[in-house]
Motif scaffolding. Structure first.
Motif, PDB file in Angstrom:
ATOM      1  N   THR A  13       0.827  -1.209   0.000  1.00  0.00           N
ATOM      2  CA  THR A  13       0.000   0.000   0.000  1.00  0.00           C
ATOM      3  C   THR A  13       0.859   1.256   0.000  1.00  0.00           C
ATOM      4  O   THR A  13       0.627   2.179  -0.792  1.00  0.00           O
ATOM      5  CB  THR A  13      -0.944  -0.001   1.221  1.00  0.00           C
ATOM      6  N   PHE A  14       1.860   1.306   0.878  1.00  0.00           N
ATOM      7  CA  PHE A  14       2.685   2.512   0.942  1.00  0.00           C
ATOM      8  C   PHE A  14       3.610   2.645  -0.267  1.00  0.00           C
ATOM      9  O   PHE A  14       3.899   3.762  -0.701  1.00  0.00           O
ATOM     10  CB  PHE A  14       3.442   2.582   2.263  1.00  0.00           C
ATOM     11  N   VAL A  80     -11.956  -0.546   2.064  1.00  0.00           N
ATOM     12  CA  VAL A  80     -11.012   0.451   1.558  1.00  0.00           C
ATOM     13  C   VAL A  80     -10.113  -0.159   0.476  1.00  0.00           C
ATOM     14  O   VAL A  80      -9.774   0.500  -0.509  1.00  0.00           O
ATOM     15  CB  VAL A  80     -10.202   1.088   2.709  1.00  0.00           C
ATOM     16  N   THR A  81      -9.749  -1.429   0.628  1.00  0.00           N
ATOM     17  CA  THR A  81      -8.979  -2.115  -0.414  1.00  0.00           C
ATOM     18  C   THR A  81      -9.779  -2.150  -1.709  1.00  0.00           C
ATOM     19  O   THR A  81      -9.262  -1.827  -2.786  1.00  0.00           O
ATOM     20  CB  THR A  81      -8.617  -3.554   0.019  1.00  0.00           C
ATOM     21  N   ALA A  82     -11.029  -2.549  -1.612  1.00  0.00           N
ATOM     22  CA  ALA A  82     -11.889  -2.608  -2.794  1.00  0.00           C
ATOM     23  C   ALA A  82     -12.043  -1.235  -3.438  1.00  0.00           C
ATOM     24  O   ALA A  82     -12.051  -1.114  -4.676  1.00  0.00           O
ATOM     25  CB  ALA A  82     -13.253  -3.185  -2.419  1.00  0.00           C
ATOM     26  N   THR A 131      -7.308   7.230  -0.458  1.00  0.00           N
ATOM     27  CA  THR A 131      -7.755   5.880  -0.111  1.00  0.00           C
ATOM     28  C   THR A 131      -6.572   5.010   0.287  1.00  0.00           C
ATOM     29  O   THR A 131      -6.641   4.263   1.268  1.00  0.00           O
ATOM     30  CB  THR A 131      -8.523   5.255  -1.300  1.00  0.00           C
ATOM     31  N   LEU A 132      -5.481   5.097  -0.462  1.00  0.00           N
ATOM     32  CA  LEU A 132      -4.289   4.310  -0.133  1.00  0.00           C
ATOM     33  C   LEU A 132      -3.695   4.743   1.211  1.00  0.00           C
ATOM     34  O   LEU A 132      -3.252   3.894   1.997  1.00  0.00           O
ATOM     35  CB  LEU A 132      -3.250   4.419  -1.244  1.00  0.00           C
ATOM     36  N   LEU A 133      -3.696   6.027   1.480  1.00  0.00           N
ATOM     37  CA  LEU A 133      -3.213   6.499   2.768  1.00  0.00           C
ATOM     38  C   LEU A 133      -4.075   5.946   3.900  1.00  0.00           C
ATOM     39  O   LEU A 133      -3.560   5.416   4.901  1.00  0.00           O
ATOM     40  CB  LEU A 133      -3.206   8.038   2.807  1.00  0.00           C
ATOM     41  N   THR A 134      -5.380   6.012   3.710  1.00  0.00           N
ATOM     42  CA  THR A 134      -6.307   5.446   4.710  1.00  0.00           C
ATOM     43  C   THR A 134      -6.083   3.955   4.886  1.00  0.00           C
ATOM     44  O   THR A 134      -6.019   3.446   6.018  1.00  0.00           O
ATOM     45  CB  THR A 134      -7.770   5.716   4.275  1.00  0.00           C
ATOM     46  N   LEU A 135      -5.931   3.258   3.790  1.00  0.00           N
ATOM     47  CA  LEU A 135      -5.698   1.819   3.845  1.00  0.00           C
ATOM     48  C   LEU A 135      -4.399   1.493   4.569  1.00  0.00           C
ATOM     49  O   LEU A 135      -4.351   0.589   5.409  1.00  0.00           O
ATOM     50  CB  LEU A 135      -5.688   1.209   2.437  1.00  0.00           C
TER      51      LEU A 135
END
Length: 142
Positions: A13-14, A80-82, A131-135
């Motif tokens: 993710t990061f 969140v992944t979806a 979204t990626l930051l949240t994930l």
């Protein structure tokens, strides 16, 4: 979420987020400010760079989906992944084809008025980054 899956999901993710931030929000706008870079040259470079980015993003999305699926995630991580994967799919399947057709016309010498399609791409890119930051935060806490 099991620790191995969480570690993989967090790293992927990061990494994905860093690539999006570096290319979409740093490289893309700056290349047009370089001396001697015309719109057609910038578009040509952008097409190559974003094609490569999108391929890497697709691989990272697949790895992320796998890590999350086998990790027994909480519902928030799954949603969140979806969302991140869906935003990528919207870009690849709905927005990029139109942008590619438009850039092909510009590269062929046509002069076209500004297009709102680019704004949709930037909006989805911004949403994807958030979204990626949240994930990343959710997976790190899971």
């Amino acid at each position: 979420m099991n620790s191995a899956s969480a570690a993989v999901a967090s790293a992927v993710t990061f990494l994905w987020l860093g690539m999006v931030l570096a290319i979409s929000f740093l490289e893309a706008p700056l290349k047009f400010r370089a001396p001697g870079v015309t719109a057609p040259v910038g578009l040509g470079i952008g097409r190559i760079v974003f094609r490569a980015l999108n391929r890497v993003e697709s691989v990272l999305a697949g790895v992320l989906l796998t890590a999350v699926a086998v990790g027994g995630p909480p519902l928030s991580v799954s949603v969140v992944t979806a969302t991140a994967v869906l935003l990528l799919a919207v870009q690849l399947l709905l927005i990029r084809p139109g942008l590619n057709r438009r850039s092909s016309r510009v590269l062929a010498g046509e002069t076209l008025p500004r297009s709102s399609a680019h704004h949709f791409y930037v909006a989805t890119e911004t949403a994807k980054a958030l979204t990626l930051l949240t994930l990343g935060v959710l997976v790190s806490l899971a």
